[in-house]
Structures are given as structure tokens and as C-alpha cells.
Design a protein around this motif. Structure first.
Motif, PDB file in Angstrom:
ATOM      1  N   ALA A   1      58.334  68.939  47.175  1.00 27.66           N
ATOM      2  CA  ALA A   1      56.907  69.229  46.997  1.00 27.66           C
ATOM      3  C   ALA A   1      56.532  70.541  47.672  1.00 27.66           C
ATOM      4  O   ALA A   1      55.649  71.260  47.205  1.00 27.66           O
ATOM      5  N   LEU A   2      57.202  70.850  48.804  1.00 26.79           N
ATOM      6  CA  LEU A   2      56.996  72.134  49.488  1.00 26.79           C
ATOM      7  C   LEU A   2      58.365  72.702  49.848  1.00 26.79           C
ATOM      8  O   LEU A   2      59.243  71.969  50.308  1.00 26.79           O
TER       9      LEU A   2
ATOM     10  N   ASN B   1      54.482  75.442  42.683  1.00 28.67           N
ATOM     11  CA  ASN B   1      55.758  74.731  42.858  1.00 28.67           C
ATOM     12  C   ASN B   1      56.204  74.681  44.314  1.00 28.67           C
ATOM     13  O   ASN B   1      57.378  74.904  44.619  1.00 28.67           O
ATOM     14  N   GLY B   2      55.288  74.425  45.193  1.00 38.34           N
ATOM     15  CA  GLY B   2      55.646  74.252  46.597  1.00 38.34           C
ATOM     16  C   GLY B   2      55.948  75.523  47.362  1.00 38.34           C
ATOM     17  O   GLY B   2      56.432  75.486  48.487  1.00 38.34           O
TER      18      GLY B   2
ATOM     19  N   ALA C   1      50.893  71.327  42.746  1.00 35.90           N
ATOM     20  CA  ALA C   1      51.469  72.501  43.419  1.00 35.90           C
ATOM     21  C   ALA C   1      51.865  72.214  44.863  1.00 35.90           C
ATOM     22  O   ALA C   1      52.694  72.923  45.439  1.00 35.90           O
ATOM     23  N   GLY C   2      51.251  71.180  45.451  1.00 35.19           N
ATOM     24  CA  GLY C   2      51.608  70.829  46.823  1.00 35.19           C
ATOM     25  C   GLY C   2      50.462  70.908  47.825  1.00 35.19           C
ATOM     26  O   GLY C   2      50.680  70.770  49.032  1.00 35.19           O
ATOM     27  N   LYS C   3      49.233  71.093  47.336  1.00 35.03           N
ATOM     28  CA  LYS C   3      48.095  71.267  48.247  1.00 35.03           C
ATOM     29  C   LYS C   3      47.868  70.037  49.131  1.00 35.03           C
ATOM     30  O   LYS C   3      47.728  70.153  50.340  1.00 35.03           O
ATOM     31  N   SER C   4      47.832  68.863  48.498  1.00 30.98           N
ATOM     32  CA  SER C   4      47.591  67.649  49.288  1.00 30.98           C
ATOM     33  C   SER C   4      48.734  67.404  50.259  1.00 30.98           C
ATOM     34  O   SER C   4      48.505  66.960  51.398  1.00 30.98           O
ATOM     35  N   THR C   5      49.938  67.679  49.823  1.00 26.19           N
ATOM     36  CA  THR C   5      51.092  67.496  50.709  1.00 26.19           C
ATOM     37  C   THR C   5      50.950  68.382  51.943  1.00 26.19           C
ATOM     38  O   THR C   5      51.175  67.940  53.073  1.00 26.19           O
ATOM     39  N   LEU C   6      50.544  69.626  51.730  1.00 26.64           N
ATOM     40  CA  LEU C   6      50.372  70.543  52.858  1.00 26.64           C
ATOM     41  C   LEU C   6      49.327  69.992  53.832  1.00 26.64           C
ATOM     42  O   LEU C   6      49.534  69.968  55.050  1.00 26.64           O
TER      43      LEU C   6
ATOM     44  N   ARG D   1      60.334  66.888  50.976  1.00 22.19           N
ATOM     45  CA  ARG D   1      60.856  66.195  49.802  1.00 22.19           C
ATOM     46  C   ARG D   1      60.505  64.725  49.944  1.00 22.19           C
ATOM     47  O   ARG D   1      60.826  64.098  50.949  1.00 22.19           O
ATOM     48  N   TYR D   2      59.785  64.194  48.962  1.00 18.29           N
ATOM     49  CA  TYR D   2      59.458  62.771  49.001  1.00 18.29           C
ATOM     50  C   TYR D   2      60.681  61.966  48.575  1.00 18.29           C
ATOM     51  O   TYR D   2      61.507  62.459  47.802  1.00 18.29           O
TER      52      TYR D   2
END
Ligand code: ADP
Ligand code: ADP
Length: 227
Positions: free
Chosen positions: A17-18, A212-213, A39-44, A10-11
Motif C-alpha cells: 500500500a505504501l 500507488n503508494g 493510492a494509500g492516503k488512509s494507510t499513511l 504491506r497488508y
């Protein structure tokens, strides 16, 4: 090689985000990470490169728990990865040689070794003849290949690519994917974030799909391949 256990992110001030993500990517796999924008790809990927920290859960890469790393460990760890950005992030005022040599200079390699390894990496991506050009003199596809040569010049065990074909036409995208396949066939684990479903569907690799994460069933049965 990569193990997520119940990972949430969570930012500050943002939503999640995930959400409680668990998965495992084995050594030697080539895996696509897909999902819509947001969707959260970069965050992952940022959790794997330790640019971001999970809000909860654990991320392990090569057996090591990333949250146990101090700043020095993280810098060292990051240099062991082959990271490829959509916009390649080349140094435009330096030659192709210097761009690809950068990770080796940082590692303090001897000039003779630098030269040999830069040439070997450029040969692999088919750009040996452009070694003294500046990136500005190259096409978009060639610039992306320089970015790939720079990412692999230290023979990383893990290649992470964030939308590596995002700016390229289908023909060039296919060439870039073939390069990733070649490195994978040499034993390198490869994780590619992409929303190019057409391209992914044509290749027979495992697909992780984010929505959606959360991981959802892939829209097509493209599984197994290398795993
Ligand atoms: P993708 O790469 O699949 O497009 P991202 O991982 O960039 O997705 O984003 C996932 C979610 O997290 C989005 O809702 C995005 O707005 C949010 N997000 C990403 N980065 C930040 C940030 N630095 N601060 C706040 N929210 C963020
Ligand atoms: P060198 O050993 O001088 O790096 P090679 O011709 O063996 O040159 O390899 C050229 C490029 O191909 C290297 O930069 C490396 O990125 C990649 N490569 C070759 N073999 C492997 C391997 N087993 N695993 C990962 N990458 C490899």
C-alpha cells in the motif's frame, strides 16, 4: 512534527500500500495529502495514528519513534491528536455538548473546565447556539463542524483529517477548510487527506500527492504557503 523514513506497508495478503516513503512535515505546516482512491492516503494516516504499523521503515511524530510505544503509550498518544473522520463518527443519541466534551471527560477534566472548553471550541466552529441539539437535528456541514470542535477541544498540536469534506457541497467544503486554516494560524500542524483537487488548488499550501503508494510530483504548483 511528522517524519517518515523509508516507510513501506504491506497488508497481510495484499500488495504494497505504501512503498519506501520518506517525507517530513514541519511543526506549524498545513499539508494536503492527495491521490486517487487506493493510492494509500488512509494507510499513511493510519501509520501516523498508530492504528497500523509499518512493515519496514520508521515513523516519528513529535520526535518519538512510534514503534517504541507500548499499548498504553499508544492510547495516550492518540488522545493527544485531533482526528477528524469523513463520517464524523458522532454519538447520535447524545447532545452536541456531550460529543465535544467526550475527550475532556476521558481526560478527567473538572466539569467547570469541560463546560468552558466545550463552549470555546463550539464558538470557534460557529455552533455555540446548537450546544444542546442532537447531531441528528443538524445539517451535514454542521455535523462535520461538531466533529472538528471535538477534535480540537483539547488543543492538539497535530490535526489529522481524512476526507473531511467528502460528503459536503463546495460551499460548505470551503467553510470547513477555512476552519482548518484558522487552527493552523494558531500554530497547529494540520494534515488533510483529500481528493478534492479543485479545492486544494485554490489554496496555497504544500501538497503531497500519492500514487500507488509512492509520492509523486504534484499536478499543480501549489507549494510553500505556510512552510
Ligand atoms: P486511499 O485512502 O488512498 O483510498 P488506502 O490507504 O485505503 O488508500 O489503500 C491503499 C491500498 O491498500 C489499496 O490497494 C487497498 O486496497 C489496500 N488496503 C487498505 N487497507 C487494507 C487492509 N486492511 N487489508 C488489505 N489491504 C488494504
Ligand atoms: P480555551 O483556552 O478555553 O480552550 P480558546 O478560546 O482559547 O479557549 O480556544 C478555543 C478553541 O480554539 C480551543 O478549543 C482550541 O481548540 C482552539 N485553539 C485556541 N488557541 C489555540 C492554539 N494556540 N493552538 C491550537 N488550538 C487553539
Amino acid at each position: 512534527m511528522i517524519r517518515f523514513e523509508q516507510v513501506s506497508k504491506r497488508y497481510d495478503g495484499g500488495h504494497e500500500a505504501l512503498s519506501s516513503l520518506s517525507f517530513h512535515i514541519e511543526k506549524g505546516e498545513l499539508v494536503f495529502l492527495t491521490g486517487r482512491s487506493g493510492a494509500g492516503k488512509s494507510t499513511l494516516l493510519k501509520l501516523i495514528t498508530a492504528i497500523e504499523k509499518p512493515s519496514s521503515g520508521s515513523v516519528r511524530v513529535n520526535g518519538a519513534l512510534l514503534k517504541n510505544y507500548n499499548r498504553k503509550d499508544i492510547a495516550f498518544y492518540r488522545r493527544s491528536l485531533g482526528i477528524i473522520h469523513q463520517d464524523h463518527q458522532l454519538m447520535m443519541n447524545h447532545s452536541v455538548f456531550d460529543n465535544v466534551a467526550q475527550p475532556l471527560y476521558i481526560a478527567g477534566e473538572k466539569p467547570a473546565d469541560v463546560k468552558r472548553r466545550v463552549h470555546a471550541a463550539l464558538d470557534k466552529v460557529g455552533l455555540l447556539s446548537k450546544v444542546s441539539f442532537r447531531p441528528i437535528q443538524l445539517s451535514g456541514g454542521e455535523q462535520q463542524r461538531v466533529g472538528i470542535a471535538r477534535a480540537v477541544v483539547k488543543r492538539p498540536v497535530l490535526i489529522l483529517a481524512d476526507e473531511p469534506t467528502g460528503n459536503l457541497d463546495p460551499e460548505l467544503s470551503k467553510d470547513i477548510m477555512e476552519l482548518f486554516e484558522q487552527f493552523n494560524q494558531l500554530g497547529t500542524t494540520v494534515l488533510i487527506a483529500s481528493h478534492d483537487l479543485g479545492l486544494i488548488a485554490r489554496l496555497n499550501y504544500r501538497v503531497m500527492s500519492l500514487s500507488n503508494g509512492q509520492l509523486v510530483e504534484t499536478p499543480f504548483a501549489s507549494r510553500g504557503g505556510q512552510s
